[in-house]
Design a protein around this motif. Structure first.
Motif, PDB file in Angstrom:
ATOM      1  N   CYS A 190       0.853  -1.185   0.000  1.00 13.96           N
ATOM      2  CA  CYS A 190       0.000   0.000   0.000  1.00 13.96           C
ATOM      3  C   CYS A 190       0.890   1.236   0.000  1.00 13.96           C
ATOM      4  O   CYS A 190       1.858   1.298   0.754  1.00 13.96           O
ATOM      5  N   ASN A 193       0.146   4.001   1.248  1.00 19.08           N
ATOM      6  CA  ASN A 193      -0.130   4.795   2.450  1.00 19.08           C
ATOM      7  C   ASN A 193       0.168   4.069   3.748  1.00 19.08           C
ATOM      8  O   ASN A 193       0.168   4.677   4.809  1.00 19.08           O
ATOM      9  N   CYS A 194       0.333   2.743   3.669  1.00 15.74           N
ATOM     10  CA  CYS A 194       0.451   1.958   4.897  1.00 15.74           C
ATOM     11  C   CYS A 194       1.602   0.969   4.745  1.00 15.74           C
ATOM     12  O   CYS A 194       1.963   0.588   3.650  1.00 15.74           O
ATOM     13  N   HIS A 210      -7.193   1.743   0.269  1.00 14.25           N
ATOM     14  CA  HIS A 210      -6.577   2.037  -1.029  1.00 14.25           C
ATOM     15  C   HIS A 210      -6.781   0.852  -1.974  1.00 14.25           C
ATOM     16  O   HIS A 210      -6.679  -0.294  -1.581  1.00 14.25           O
ATOM     17  N   CYS A 247      -6.482   0.912   4.941  1.00 10.89           N
ATOM     18  CA  CYS A 247      -6.935   2.260   4.592  1.00 10.89           C
ATOM     19  C   CYS A 247      -7.909   2.264   3.423  1.00 10.89           C
ATOM     20  O   CYS A 247      -8.463   3.291   3.083  1.00 10.89           O
ATOM     21  N   CYS A 297      -5.897  -2.440   0.019  1.00 13.91           N
ATOM     22  CA  CYS A 297      -5.318  -2.347   1.368  1.00 13.91           C
ATOM     23  C   CYS A 297      -6.448  -2.501   2.385  1.00 13.91           C
ATOM     24  O   CYS A 297      -7.409  -1.735   2.369  1.00 13.91           O
TER      25      CYS A 297
HETATM   26 ZN    ZN Z   1      -3.278   1.355   3.136  1.00 15.08          ZN
END
Ligand code: ZN
Ligand code: ADP
Length: 718
Positions: A436, A438-439, A459, A457, A454
């Motif tokens: 991901c 973002n993570c 995504h 989050c 994901c």
């Molecule tokens: Zn994520």
């Protein structure tokens, strides 16, 4: 000089919290009032705290007036104060949860209807006669009257002016009262437990009761007796459920038992329905609410009992916003109201079991299934010996057992607590892994939707055909199984069987899920592949075999509650087999058949598990022997997050009564683009943990992009 005005404290439902106002008249705590705030008028609640005497009388603004006939009782105000203190949240934020459907504070405008008064007009024209005929059967709203009679607005207005018809408020339809005449024939054990619960409800005193009994032992029937006792005393009842998906089942059973439709409170309901329910609850018109955790904050007029069903379920913990555990706060609310709370579970949380063993809770046990069906026989499949073929997940012994089950015309369930197709996708050529953006988490392939997702989050991206790193074609390979992949394998092995996947990804939401569950219950499906969604609540009469694909999943993740969770989940899901017919079987595929959790499952020895786990908790100084709290620090920059966490560690209080561990990078080290660190606080039960923490945290102000969350009694350690 102006005379000193009467002062009053008003709690506002937001960060500002408590403010002092001038009161033109005496205002009792609990009254909902309108007060000026800046240029606006806002709603607040008169609170019990002493008003601030230091504010100049001239600067005090006056309360504008009482805003509602609804008041918040003592018990609810005490509850708000407690939850705020306990969770270290401003009181206003808790009050906001109580007033969340605050439109319900104001009585909605009654529907108006027109009726005949009996007066005669100067003459009866055909249009007027049509109006009279339309109203002969009873009052009608203006629009309905116009439609029914065909008369113009002028004719109707004319008749009103002449006094022939008059407008009146339509009475609100009263909610039907619960029917208490039906009483099931209880077994001796059920009758004992029910008698005890009824007595406690009738005595209207605070007590926490742990109602423990295997799935199908009649816990629901028994807590219905507690609800019946509350109804008989004219009081209300609240049933908290861990998941919305479970509410329809309980509401249907309540409806057939008590002849009323319970109020349902959860995020699937429309705002209008919530406002109406909020108001009915506050006015004491709604006798019972079945809801998710936030139902705990409803302003019941006269609550008589709270039931927390599946009390061990971790969904009761709210992990964002105000972080609280609804089961624990249900106990607090019951205590504030002086009423009993019933915690029901086949596999109680270890905390609740220990609290019961130590006499803090009363424990009522239903030892056997209703209807003399025995518990399923549980066996282990040792994957070290009986491994599935490479790239497959179903071992030979499970394969044989499923084939036999299908031949007998019975259903089989594969349980795997992993949504999607594969938890990880890698490039076979260059080793590229899909993460991901973002993570710090890999993307889960959802093949049905053709997406990589994901689970932290949300995504999503499309699954590419070529590797984004080395441009290799057809080099991307799924690693590990999810339910979709297992379904594929099952279809390959049993092509004639009707196979279905049940997980929260089912397109069509809770409606589609309900339909799918119905189809399974009616026997229209042979093989079910499911996540924990199928572990709970439902009865599939024809299901005789449960195969747990990975019984070790979750055991090794270092979380202090890993063993407990795995035991609960395995007990629940294996308990789906043979609920109605004898001969239920469960197979656990495992690499660790000697693990205490697996051993307790194989021997059907729940007590052994609780004994073992109680010892672990005692020796490890874990809850409920000691208290834990987590501080989670996050920031958009790693150094910033770490700097704040390290500053907290430097200023941490030392001493025999608190211990602070960390900071450590969180296992989920990046979430939604924020870097995360955790500190863990441990203290003996008697330590005033929140006071110590408040003083400590106040020393390190939150700056920049730093965010800090306090999680008292953490359930998740990610
Ligand atoms: Zn994520
Ligand atoms: P639990 O909540 O412990 O899983 P339930 O209350 O759902 O158990 O009972 C399991 C099933 O057995 C339900 O269908 C329930 O209606 C039925 N049942 C339990 N006790 C009785 C009883 N005394 N009389 C009739 N049916 C019962």
């Amino acid at each position: 000089m102006t005379p000193e005005p009467r002062r009053v404290s008003v709690l506002l439902p937001h960060q500002l919290g408590l403010l002092t106002y001038a009161a033109p008249e005496a205002l009792a705590p609990g009254l909902v009032v309108t007060v000026p705030l800046g240029r606006r008028d806002v709603i607040g609640v008169v609170w019990d705290d002493a008003p601030d005497p230091t504010i100049d009388a001239e600067r005090l603004k006056p309360v504008r007036g009482v805003a509602s006939a609804i008041t918040l009782g003592d018990d609810l105000r005490r509850f708000v104060d407690f939850v705020a203190r306990y969770t270290m949240t401003p009181r206003g934020a808790i009050l906001k949860m109580v007033l969340r459907s605050g439109e319900g504070l104001v009585e909605p405008k009654p529907q108006m209807a027109l009726r005949l008064t009996g007066a005669e007009p100067d003459r009866w024209t055909p249009a007027r006669l049509a109006v009279r005929d339309a109203l002969a059967a009873g009052p009608l709203a203006r629009k309905a009257l116009a439609d029914a009679s065909g008369a113009s607005a002028a004719v109707i207005t004319g008749l009103m002016k002449a006094g022939v018809i008059a407008e009146e408020a339509m009475a609100r339809e009263a909610l039907p009262a619960p029917d208490l005449s039906k009483r099931p024939d209880l077994t001796a054990d059920q009758a004992d437990a029910s008698a005890r619960l009824r007595a406690i409800v009738e005595a209207k005193r605070f007590e926490t009761v742990l109602l423990e009994g295997v799935t199908g032992s009649g816990k629901t029937e028994v807590f219905f007796e507690a609800i019946a006792a509350a109804f008989a005393a004219g009081r209300q009842a609240l049933v908290l459920m861990p998941e919305i998906a479970l509410t329809p089942m309980v509401t249907a059973r309540l409806a057939s038992r008590f002849g009323i439709v319970p109020g349902e409170w959860h995020s699937d309901r429309t705002p209008a329905a919530r406002v109406a329910l909020w108001r009915d609850v506050a006015m004491g018109r709604e006798p019972i609410v079945v809801g998710a955790r936030s139902a705990l904050f409803l302003p019941f007029a006269d609550l008589g009992v709270i039931v927390v069903d599946e009390e061990h379920d971790q969904s009761f913990k709210q992990e964002d916003g105000v972080i609280y555990h609804a089961r624990d706060m249900a106990i607090v609310r019951a205590q504030a109201a002086g009423i009993p709370v019933v915690l029901a579970s086949a596999t109680p949380s270890v905390e609740s079991r220990i609290n019961a063993d130590r006499g803090r809770y009363e424990r009522l046990v239903l030892p056997s299934r209703y209807g003399a069906v025995s518990m399923p026989h549980v066996e282990a499949v040792d994957l070290r010996r009986d491994a599935p073929p490479k790239g497959e997940w179903i071992s030979p012994p499970v394969r044989a057992a499923v084939s036999e089950t299908l031949e007998r015309g019975e259903q089989a369930l594969f349980f795997l607590n992993r949504r999607g197709y594969a938890p990880l996708t890698v490039c076979r050529r260059c080793g590229h892994r899909f993460h991901c953006p973002n993570c710090a988490a890999s993307l889960v392939e959802h093949r049905l939707r053709g997406r990589l997702v994901c689970h932290h989050c949300g995504h999503e991206e499309g699954r590419p055909r070529v590797c984004p790193s080395c441009q290799g074609e057809d080099t991307l390979a799924p690693c590990g199984p999810g339910v979709e992949r297992l379904e594929e394998e099952a279809r390959m092995l049993w092509p004639k069987a009707r196979t279905t996947v049940l997980s929260s990804d089912l397109a069509g939401g809770s409606k589609a899920l309900g339909a799918a569950l119905g189809a399974v219950a009616r026997g229209e499906v042979d093989i079910i592949v499911g996540t924990q969604l199928v572990a709970k609540g439902y009865t599939f009469p024809n299901l005789q075999l449960v195969a747990v694909v990975d019984a070790d999943l979750g055991l090794e993740n270092g979380d202090p509650r890993a063993a407990e969770r795995t035991f609960q989940l395995l007990t629940q899901v294996t308990g789906r087999a043979g609920r109605v017919h004898e001969g239920g079987r469960a197979l656990l595929q495992t690499h660790a058949p000697d693990h205490p959790v697996i051993q307790a499952m194989l021997r059907g020895d729940q007590e052994a598990f609780y004994r073992e786990e109680t010892e672990v908790r005692r020796q490890g100084a874990l809850p409920p022997y000691h208290r834990l709290a987590a501080v989670i620090v996050s920031a958009t920059d790693r150094a910033e997050a770490h700097g704040h966490a390290a500053a907290l560690a430097r200023t941490a209080p030392h001493g025999p009564d608190v211990e602070i561990l960390g900071p450590a990078e969180a296992p989920l080290s990046i979430l939604r683009g924020r870097f995360r660190y955790r500190l863990l606080v441990r203290a003996p039960r008697a330590t005033p943990l929140q006071d110590i923490m408040a003083a400590w945290l106040a020393e390190v102000p939150v700056r920049g992009t730093v965010r800090r969350a306090v999680d008292i009694d953490p359930q998740s350690f990610l």
